[in-house]
Design an enzyme around this catalytic site. Structure first.
Site, PDB file in Angstrom:
ATOM      1  N   ASP B 137       0.856  -1.180   0.000  1.00 53.94           N
ATOM      2  CA  ASP B 137       0.000   0.000   0.000  1.00 53.94           C
ATOM      3  C   ASP B 137       0.901   1.242   0.000  1.00 53.94           C
ATOM      4  O   ASP B 137       1.588   1.526   0.974  1.00 53.94           O
ATOM      5  CB  ASP B 137      -0.900  -0.028   1.243  1.00 53.94           C
ATOM      6  CG  ASP B 137      -2.040   0.970   1.135  1.00 53.94           C
ATOM      7  OD1 ASP B 137      -1.765   2.132   0.769  1.00 53.94           O
ATOM      8  OD2 ASP B 137      -3.181   0.602   1.415  1.00 53.94           O
ATOM      9  N   HIS B 144      -2.901  14.332   0.428  1.00 54.41           N
ATOM     10  CA  HIS B 144      -3.404  13.553   1.568  1.00 54.41           C
ATOM     11  C   HIS B 144      -2.416  13.659   2.739  1.00 54.41           C
ATOM     12  O   HIS B 144      -2.798  13.885   3.881  1.00 54.41           O
ATOM     13  CB  HIS B 144      -3.578  12.095   1.125  1.00 54.41           C
ATOM     14  CG  HIS B 144      -3.959  11.147   2.220  1.00 54.41           C
ATOM     15  ND1 HIS B 144      -5.162  11.220   2.877  1.00 54.41           N
ATOM     16  CD2 HIS B 144      -3.288  10.100   2.770  1.00 54.41           C
ATOM     17  CE1 HIS B 144      -5.220  10.247   3.779  1.00 54.41           C
ATOM     18  NE2 HIS B 144      -4.099   9.561   3.745  1.00 54.41           N
ATOM     19  N   GLU B 207      -8.660   4.040  -3.158  1.00 57.26           N
ATOM     20  CA  GLU B 207      -7.314   3.887  -3.701  1.00 57.26           C
ATOM     21  C   GLU B 207      -7.387   3.278  -5.101  1.00 57.26           C
ATOM     22  O   GLU B 207      -8.445   2.841  -5.553  1.00 57.26           O
ATOM     23  CB  GLU B 207      -6.457   3.011  -2.768  1.00 57.26           C
ATOM     24  CG  GLU B 207      -6.320   3.613  -1.367  1.00 57.26           C
ATOM     25  CD  GLU B 207      -5.308   2.899  -0.485  1.00 57.26           C
ATOM     26  OE1 GLU B 207      -4.630   1.975  -0.958  1.00 57.26           O
ATOM     27  OE2 GLU B 207      -5.210   3.283   0.700  1.00 57.26           O
TER      28      GLU B 207
END
Lengths: 332, 332
Positions: B137, B144, B207
């Site tokens: 990830d 962000h 995502e």
């Protein structure tokens, strides 16, 4: 689940393989760990005894193994030990009992018939026993955390074994070459001068690894009462660490600094072999919260520890000496 | 490597499957994504067109596919798409070209002969396309990170895409039930009153996922010039997050708070399908370091971005709207 002491643990038991009886061997007849090994192009599972490997495929061919012991040996006779880990625990235990009987002094094993199934360890290459599908690195030493934090451990470390997911594809067996990784790191601690190049602060951590049997279904936790039964066996781990890369990258925890290689011992020591070394789990001291109810199990508190001394050497110099029983969290 | 625009991308091309020509379809003939699907007990790979799935196993049986296109279809005809991802990129591209030709208006595809290979999407169950062996990830949105840091991004986030290893075994296809996990969390932010129970702050992140082809050998990096060729296709990702657990546990980064489930879209959109949406990579602004030399590639800087709008809704309410081209780091 507590594994009972049985005849295979008898400290007086000796093997007719003389090298298994020497005081300094890692592989007495009470141990009997599994590995995957190769001679020439032939890959199969084996069990260590002194300076020999019992070739399980060859042993099966003798017809001396029967029943569930033969089933377990069959599961270890192929090109991966994955089927062995998926075997019924009773079958793996039956195989251990049979091996102990066949290779002990005064047992029913016929030396002449069995010499042919023994491979000199020196002539075999030890391989990764199976391809791990996941690898989680737990920080279960509160002493290590206190040293890193220079004092009080964070509350979370006393409430649960903090962990991160490692990279399973970079786990290699002992002896595999380690490539010093390239990466980005600060020229000096705290500096904003970021360099790219070979990692300048390569080191390793001494860790203890556990191989799990089949996992749980997603979303269905294994409670403490069932956790011990999920453990197949253990290995030694050297967690290679690129500290320059790790210190710079760590916003979401360790990643590239830990993902280039993790070395494990190729031998898997079964939990059954460790039964005589079980001791009480480490207690909680003043200022330390009690183990949370969902992690508390009376059997685990009384037998969850393992009394094994671990040392690490670098270039012949001992640099770490510790004991597994000091861990803050048990394997379960 | 830059994927060239070809006839399959022609915006004027229409399918004789009418539902593939509606303005609001996700599956026009220019897309042609792959999925693994089930009808009854029969699992195999397919390609989306409007409200239909082209059953690749059935299409193979017609004999209309030949050469490398047939090889790629064969690789997608089994119970996992893993062989498809391992196929030569030219074969997957040949299959795309054939499918586009067979199902386009005015192409050489005979509607009567091909109706039999079409499965109504509504009658199929979409599955995990293959079992991922690893899952990383990456946090590639500097916006962000700045929002989380309430201001300046850490230097590392501007120097590399920070990341952590996720738990591959908890990746599930869209529609799979998500179990709210139990865990430990602080009763209030910063409190030392630690509770165990159902996660109180469950949420998810929007995502974008990438499926890689065969990986690299351990210790042998893929340079930027070869990175694009390692990408097979992409999917949407909802990164389920147990914030209470995550905030409490995060000493070594996210772990249990992120390990209980990660949802992906079952459709894999190939990189070839995305070719018309390629744009320049996001540049670097004032106070931001230039992209490091080892991550810098002229082709990637000029075509590394992807212009795709992404939105997330919760109970019918739009809560996120963004565009992939805003990412600080490219997929390569």
């Amino acid at each position: 689940m507590t594994i009972e002491i049985n005849a295979t643990h008898d400290p007086a038991r000796r093997s007719w393989i003389e090298s298994a009886n020497t005081p300094d061997t890692d592989f007495p007849i009470q141990n009997l760990p599994f590995a995957l090994f190769r001679t020439g192009d032939h890959v199969r599972g084996g069990v260590a005894l002194g300076d020999r490997i019992v070739d399980l495929a060859a042993l099966l061919e003798t017809g001396l193994l029967t029943g569930t012991a033969a089933e377990a040996a069959q599961a270890a006779a192929g090109r991966t030990l994955a089927p062995l880990l998926a075997c019924a625990p009773t079958a793996v235990s039956a195989l251990r009992a049979e091996l102990s009987e066949l290779f002990r002094e005064g047992g029913r094993g016929d030396r002449a018939a069995l010499e042919g199934v023994l491979v000199p360890m020196a002539s075999a290459e030890l391989l990764m026993p199976l391809k791990p599908t996941a690898f989680t690195d737990f920080c279960t030493s509160i002493d290590h955390i206190r040293r890193m934090a220079q004092g009080a451990a964070p509350l979370a470390a006393m409430a649960l074994p903090v962990a991160y997911n490692g990279r399973a594809s970079s786990v290699v067996a002992s002896g595999a070459p380690i490539v010093r990784p390239n990466g980005q790191f600060a020229a000096a601690p705290g500096s904003s001068d970021i360099r790219f190049g070979p990692e300048p602060m390569l080191d390793f951590e001494l860790e203890f690894g556990v191989w799990l049997r089949d996992g749980n279904a997603l979303g269905v936790p294994i409670g403490m009462a069932g956790a011990e039964a999920a453990l197949f066996g253990c290995c030694l781990v050297n967690d290679w660490s690129a500290r320059g890369i790790q210190f710079f990258e760590s916003i979401l925890g360790p990643h590239l600094g830990k993902s280039f290689a993790t070395t494990i011992s190729p031998w898997i020591v079964t939990m059954e072999a460790l039964a005589p070394f079980r001791v009480a789990a480490r207690g909680r001291g003043e200022g330390e919260p009690e183990v949370s109810a969902h992690l508390h199990d009376p059997a685990d508190r009384s037998h969850g520890g393992i009394d094994i001394e671990l040392t690490a050497e670098l270039a012949g110099q001992r640099i770490v000496r510790t004991n597994l029983k000091e861990l803050y969290w048990t394997l379960a």
